[in-house]
Motif scaffolding. Sequence first.
Motif, PDB file in Angstrom:
ATOM      1  N   ALA A   1       0.848  -1.191   0.000  1.00  0.00           N
ATOM      2  CA  ALA A   1       0.000   0.000   0.000  1.00  0.00           C
ATOM      3  C   ALA A   1       0.885   1.242   0.000  1.00  0.00           C
ATOM      4  O   ALA A   1       2.103   1.169   0.196  1.00  0.00           O
ATOM      5  N   GLU A   2       0.244   2.405  -0.211  1.00  0.00           N
ATOM      6  CA  GLU A   2       0.919   3.690  -0.138  1.00  0.00           C
ATOM      7  C   GLU A   2       0.442   4.438   1.104  1.00  0.00           C
ATOM      8  O   GLU A   2      -0.715   4.307   1.504  1.00  0.00           O
ATOM      9  N   THR A   3       1.323   5.225   1.691  1.00  0.00           N
ATOM     10  CA  THR A   3       0.967   5.930   2.925  1.00  0.00           C
ATOM     11  C   THR A   3      -0.180   6.907   2.699  1.00  0.00           C
ATOM     12  O   THR A   3      -1.084   7.025   3.531  1.00  0.00           O
ATOM     13  N   LEU A   4      -0.141   7.628   1.590  1.00  0.00           N
ATOM     14  CA  LEU A   4      -1.231   8.516   1.181  1.00  0.00           C
ATOM     15  C   LEU A   4      -1.640   8.119  -0.226  1.00  0.00           C
ATOM     16  O   LEU A   4      -0.803   8.052  -1.123  1.00  0.00           O
ATOM     17  N   SER A   5      -2.927   7.861  -0.405  1.00  0.00           N
ATOM     18  CA  SER A   5      -3.361   7.335  -1.697  1.00  0.00           C
ATOM     19  C   SER A   5      -3.421   8.430  -2.750  1.00  0.00           C
ATOM     20  O   SER A   5      -3.695   9.593  -2.467  1.00  0.00           O
ATOM     21  N   ASN A   6      -3.162   8.017  -3.954  1.00  0.00           N
ATOM     22  CA  ASN A   6      -3.260   8.873  -5.123  1.00  0.00           C
ATOM     23  C   ASN A   6      -4.524   8.448  -5.869  1.00  0.00           C
ATOM     24  O   ASN A   6      -4.583   7.355  -6.406  1.00  0.00           O
ATOM     25  N   ALA A   7      -5.612   9.202  -5.814  1.00  0.00           N
ATOM     26  CA  ALA A   7      -5.593  10.634  -5.640  1.00  0.00           C
ATOM     27  C   ALA A   7      -6.437  11.079  -4.444  1.00  0.00           C
ATOM     28  O   ALA A   7      -6.509  12.265  -4.156  1.00  0.00           O
ATOM     29  N   ARG A   8      -7.074  10.181  -3.726  1.00  0.00           N
ATOM     30  CA  ARG A   8      -8.073  10.548  -2.739  1.00  0.00           C
ATOM     31  C   ARG A   8      -7.477  11.018  -1.426  1.00  0.00           C
ATOM     32  O   ARG A   8      -8.182  11.490  -0.540  1.00  0.00           O
TER      33      ARG A   8
END
Length: 447
Positions: A153-160
């Motif tokens: 996963a990503e720490t902050l999602s792209n784009a939400r």
Amino acid sequence: MSAQEDTGFSTRQVHVGASVAPASPRATPIYLTAGFTFSDLDESAAHFATGSGFGYTRTGNPTVQAVEERLASLEGGDQAILVSSGQAAVTVALLGLLDAGDHIVVSEHIYEGTRGLLLDNFSRLGVEVTFVDTDDLAAWRAAITPRTKALFAETLSNARNDVLDVAAVAAIGSERGVPLVVDSTFTTPYLLRPIEHGAAIVVHSASKFLAGQGAVLGGVIVDDGRFDAAASGHLFPHLVQIDRLGGASYAEKHGRRARGQYLRESVAPRFGPSPSPLNAFLIGQGVETLSLRVERQSANALAVARWLESRPEVERVDYVGLPSHPHHELGRRYLTRGSGSVFTVTLRGGLEAARHLVQSVRLVTHMTHLGDVRSLVLHPQSTSHSARTVAERERAGVFPGTIRLSIGIEDVDDIIADLAQALEGLASLALDDELADALDEREVVVL
């Protein structure tokens, strides 16, 4: 007279000056060389037997090593492996975990290049992928099978701009010995260190915030050094079984550092995404000002996001630093130093409104990049998310009127003024009724 002065012209042009005087430079030296000399046969044999010293830049370089040590320290990991791009970092990290026929559970909201890697390339190796929503912890747990080798996963999602609950997802993986791999490009180790919350491996596109200047490509993998052969050895036989020559396993040789050493010794150099020492130097130079830049970018982004949320032309702002974001409280728990600089804005007026803004900004640069010292803008529907279906884009928070901003270090008043003049031009366009009504009903703020 030196021993070389009685040699021929062609010999001297190659060899004279090759020996440099010893010195102690304050800046990291750039060892821009393909290989390194050995003092004798025993030294070369020791290098190939144990990896000591330096022999060839693909397997190790002093400039690269200096940057790796710095990044491992900042990320709170055991060791870092610098590679040629962020995409290479993701690929190497996953290739160090996955075998043909394995399974991986992945957040639905990830970078499109990583999504394509999993669906188009790893699928040819028989690797199956199950996508889940970032914040659906029950879905993460339910998706794990006996063949699952990693969570990603990503720490902050792209784009939400959704926030990954790193500790919760890492704990779910730990129940089955499955490591969590986290792409922390958006947050950097200044804002969030996933290893401190249970992640096993962290990757970054070093081309972004770490380098900061938008001049070079690079990627980094940071391993936590906590590989547990008893808990996870059955999932990763390549780490616990004797090697093909009958030698000791990685776990026997390196203990809890086995996974990181495998990535360093067996995956990265053999697949070959070697970083240029010059690029490594420039990334290292960028890292020296990382905290200053990210602190300023985060403060600027919050001010811009607040201003945009007040505009009648704007339908929604997806920035976790705003109380209106559904993950705001989770963000406050994980992102105590700021919420980062990248977020999306959806304009009333749809595609034509987005087109107008992208083509009207003067200070903000229209390009495919983020984490630069300069403010940047991109239209995700037609670029980064163009390969997704309409339903997939909407789940990611991407609509025809959505633009992505990466806020830089400029004076924030100048950034806002540029966006203001672009938004004000929307009034002259024949856009949808919703935008027209909003402009009629609310006073447009002019700075």
